[in-house]
Design a protein around this motif. Structure first.
Motif, PDB file in Angstrom:
ATOM      1  N   ARG A 147       0.964  -1.112   0.003  1.00 55.33           N
ATOM      2  CA  ARG A 147      -0.028  -0.027   0.157  1.00 55.33           C
ATOM      3  C   ARG A 147       0.676   1.232   0.051  1.00 55.33           C
ATOM      4  N   LEU A 182      -6.785  -2.633  -3.824  1.00 56.45           N
ATOM      5  CA  LEU A 182      -6.154  -2.459  -2.495  1.00 56.45           C
ATOM      6  C   LEU A 182      -6.923  -1.447  -1.497  1.00 56.45           C
ATOM      7  N   ASP A 228      -6.042  -7.219   0.535  1.00 53.54           N
ATOM      8  CA  ASP A 228      -4.712  -7.418   0.861  1.00 53.54           C
ATOM      9  C   ASP A 228      -3.988  -7.716  -0.497  1.00 53.54           C
TER      10      ASP A 228
END
Length: 712
Positions: free
Chosen positions: A135, A180, A184
């Motif tokens: 991320r 996202l 995950d």
């Protein structure tokens, strides 16, 4: 697996075959040909595999539309990507599926190893491996190499996510960014895809356009994480994180904005999961030019960087070793066979395989003999004999000598095989070869003769249960000698469609013809053995050891009420004197002929009337093939592997329980009393064994090797 292609005639065949040769065999490959004007359609048409489905657009619709079309046609639970000029390493899907399921991910990619237009390896590119780092990376650029991605189809469908054609060369970044937000993703640290770098690829031709869309997607994500940053500050923070040039005189301002973003990200995801992110942030500031502030972010940056470089060098070396065989497809298939010892029934098959133009065969033998054989086999195929140290007591555990042969690694490296055929699992060389293949993601074919019929000691059963199933399931293909071996492998979890028959056999026609010629001298041959023309001769060809059940056979022959019944045993071993004493006490006419040269054993078959093998343990028993080819009726124990393929109860012989004297005596009594029955059974033996010659096994071997590397 989704693959969109347009005008890629040079590379697409290797890309497709790299998918079809995956260790995960249960897959479908959806190829969308987006209006190719070169020979790409013809190249795809030449690839014969039911798992390949090609859909063609008459006019180009673009990558995003082509991938969406492929996605709609895909029926699998998981979808994966590859570009038409890239190459997937054989264990790519296996490794990614394990990561996705073990870590409960929706999306998983991997590192990549660059290759040039000739397939020469270049740089290694590693990607963030944990969801939080992914991320963070996604704030600046796409956190996945598009050709490496494997995604959970259910998540995509549940969110209604597809590629957006409006983003052109960044359609993947836009899709993964949306995914996202709710799920995950991670990357396997080792490279599982060879990423082709050449002037003709889209990312090279349209680099500026791709960077423009990446920047717009990234700024949107930065604004969502750190809304306190204005547009200009967000652009400066992006420049640091994306490795872009910072405007002159604005480095401190850019680093300040970048640290604001880092703090906002930490507040959202918590300090406990930030260690990899902090290291990545420090590296970005270092490369931007502010080394002092980078060390303030992460004081261990230099040490961590040195460790990371060492890991990258090791990963690149391993990937390069895996990649090398994939580009040797123009010539014959390089095959290394790792076998225990040369035998008179396997060597001729390898001789025939060595003459096949599509194979470059090398057989690596552990030793000249592992079981004290006296035969002398001179291979007419390329052979390497290893040297090693014999472990005392090994034969008591494994039924053959245990020889430690570290030279197997150098031998395999010298051969540079595309695929390794491993004969059995119990030698050091076999297990080392399997480990060697796994570290290089190289496919291996397992050849198995053993079975599970009959009792086993507890420790032996436990050892086999622990060792064999993972070895068997990891094989790209499995060659089995017969029904019992196949049954044992299926019980280990091997799919039936991955098994092929590779018989332990002899030249059936030649041996039958020799036996017919020798029968013209039958009286003479019998006389040389001390047998009269009227004798009914029971023959057994076996080592004189307890496993062969010869004591049972002596007692069974002695139990038959027929004075002219004689037992002829060809072989030698420690049990000889004990057998002679037993025969004398039981009243059995026993002739111990000793060891005969393999070429002369056929004389014993020509002199005999009945063939009998009552082994307590016999993985196959090639002597059964020999007896059947020579036209003899068979009496076999239920522990003889060949019995379940070469013996048809009531057609060419009798199957009896091991160690059952009465059952064996009854079978011999019936055959001894009826010459017509013996003749009928013998003729049927020849009919059955006719399908067990060399040629079917040669074809199975070639097909298994081609299937293992995706050339079927």
């Amino acid at each position: 697996m989704l693959l969109a292609v347009r005008d890629c005639e040079r590379y697409v065949s290797l890309a497709v075959r790299s998918i079809l040769r995956q260790t995960v065999r249960d897959l479908e490959l959806i190829v969308v040909d987006d209006g190719s004007q070169d020979s790409t359609p013809e190249v795809l048409q030449r690839i014969r595999d039911p798992r390949l489905v090609v859909h063609r657009h008459d006019h180009s619709q673009g990558l995003a539309a082509s991938l969406n079309a492929a996605l709609e046609r895909a029926s699998g639970r998981y979808v994966a990507r590859l570009d038409a000029d890239d190459v997937a390493l054989p264990r790519r899907l296996e490794r990614q599926l394990a990561w996705l399921e073990d870590r409960r991910l929706a999306l998983v990619g991997s590192a990549v190893l660059d290759i040039d237009h000739e397939g020469r390896p270049g740089g290694l590119h590693q990607m963030p491996t944990d969801p939080v780092s992914v991320r963070w990376h996604a704030l600046f650029t796409c956190p996945f190499y598009h050709p490496t991605v494997l995604a959970d189809r259910a998540v995509l469908d549940g969110l209604g996510l597809r590629y957006d054609p409006a983003y052109l060369e960044s359609e993947d970044y836009a899709l993964w960014a949306r995914l996202l937000d709710v799920a995950d993703g991670a990357n396997v640290p080792e490279p599982l895809v060879l990423y082709r770098v050449h002037p003709g690829q889209a990312s090279s031709r349209r680099r500026a356009l791709q960077r423009h869309f990446q920047r717009e997607i990234a700024l949107g994500r930065i604004g969502a994480v750190a809304p306190s940053l204005d547009r200009a500050s967000a652009e400066l923070a992006w420049s640091v994180g994306a490795g872009e040039s910072v405007p002159p005189g604005r480095l401190d301002e850019a680093v300040d904005a970048f640290l604001v973003l880092l703090d906002a990200f930490r507040r959202e995801y918590g300090a406990a999961s930030m260690r990899p992110v902090v290291s990545a942030a420090a590296r970005a500031v270092w490369h931007a030019g502010s080394k002092r502030r980078a060390l303030a972010i992460d004081a261990g940056l230099l040490l961590v960087g040195a460790q990371a470089r060492a890991r990258r060098r090791l990963a690149r070396w391993r990937a390069t070793r895996c990649a090398t065989p994939l580009f040797q497809d123009d010539g014959p298939l390089s095959v290394a066979v790792v076998a225990p010892e040369p035998t008179p029934y396997r060597a001729p098959v390898f001789d025939l395989l060595a003459r096949r133009p599509e194979l470059d065969l090398t057989v690596i033998y552990t030793a000249r003999t592992l079981m004290g054989r006296t035969w002398r086999v001179e291979p007419r195929h390329r052979a390497i004999f290893l040297r090693g140290a014999r472990v005392p007591g090994g034969r008591r555990i494994l039924r053959h000598d245990l020889v430690i042969t570290p030279g197997i690694f150098a031998a395999l490296a010298r051969v540079r095989p595309h695929v390794v055929v491993v004969v059995g699992w119990s030698t050091f060389a076999s297990q080392a070869a399997i480990a060697w293949c796994r570290t290089r993601s190289l496919p291996y074919v397992l050849e198995v003769d053993s079975h599970d019929a009959g009792p086993r000691r507890g420790w032996r059963k436990a050892l086999k249960r622990a060792v064999v199933p993972p070895i068997a399931r990891g094989a790209a293909q499995v060659l089995v000698s017969g029904t019992l071996a196949e049954k044992a492998l299926l019980a280990c979890g091997v799919e039936e469609k991955r098994t092929r028959r590779f018989a332990l056999t002899i030249d059936v026609q030649e041996m039958g013809a020799r036996a017919d010629l020798l029968r013209l001298r039958r009286k003479e041959l019998r006389g040389e053995l001390g047998l009269a023309p009227e004798d009914v001769v029971v023959l057994s060809v076996a080592r004189l050891s307890p496993d062969k059940g010869l004591e049972t056979l002596v007692r069974a022959v002695a139990s038959v009420e027929r004075s002219r019944l004689a037992l002829l045993v060809v072989g030698q071993g420690e049990l000889g004197p004990a057998l002679a004493r037993l025969a004398a006490s039981e009243g059995c006419r026993l002739i111990l002929a000793g060891e005969m040269p393999w070429e002369r054993v056929v004389e014993a078959y020509a002199a005999a009337d009945i063939f009998c093998l009552l082994s307590r343990h016999e993985p196959w028993g090639v002597v059964v093939n020999e007896a059947a080819a020579c036209g003899l009726p068979l009496v076999l124990s239920d522990r003889v592997g060949a019995a379940y393929d070469l013996l048809r109860e009531g057609e060419n012989g009798r199957l009896v329980p091991a160690d059952d004297v009465e059952a064996a005596a009854a079978a011999l009594r019936e055959l001894a009393a009826d010459p017509a029955l013996r003749a009928r059974y013998g003729a049927r033996s020849r009919e059955i064994v006719r399908a067990w010659g060399y040629e079917p096994s040669v074809e199975s071997f070639v097909a298994a090797c081609r299937e293992a590397v995706g050339l079927s």
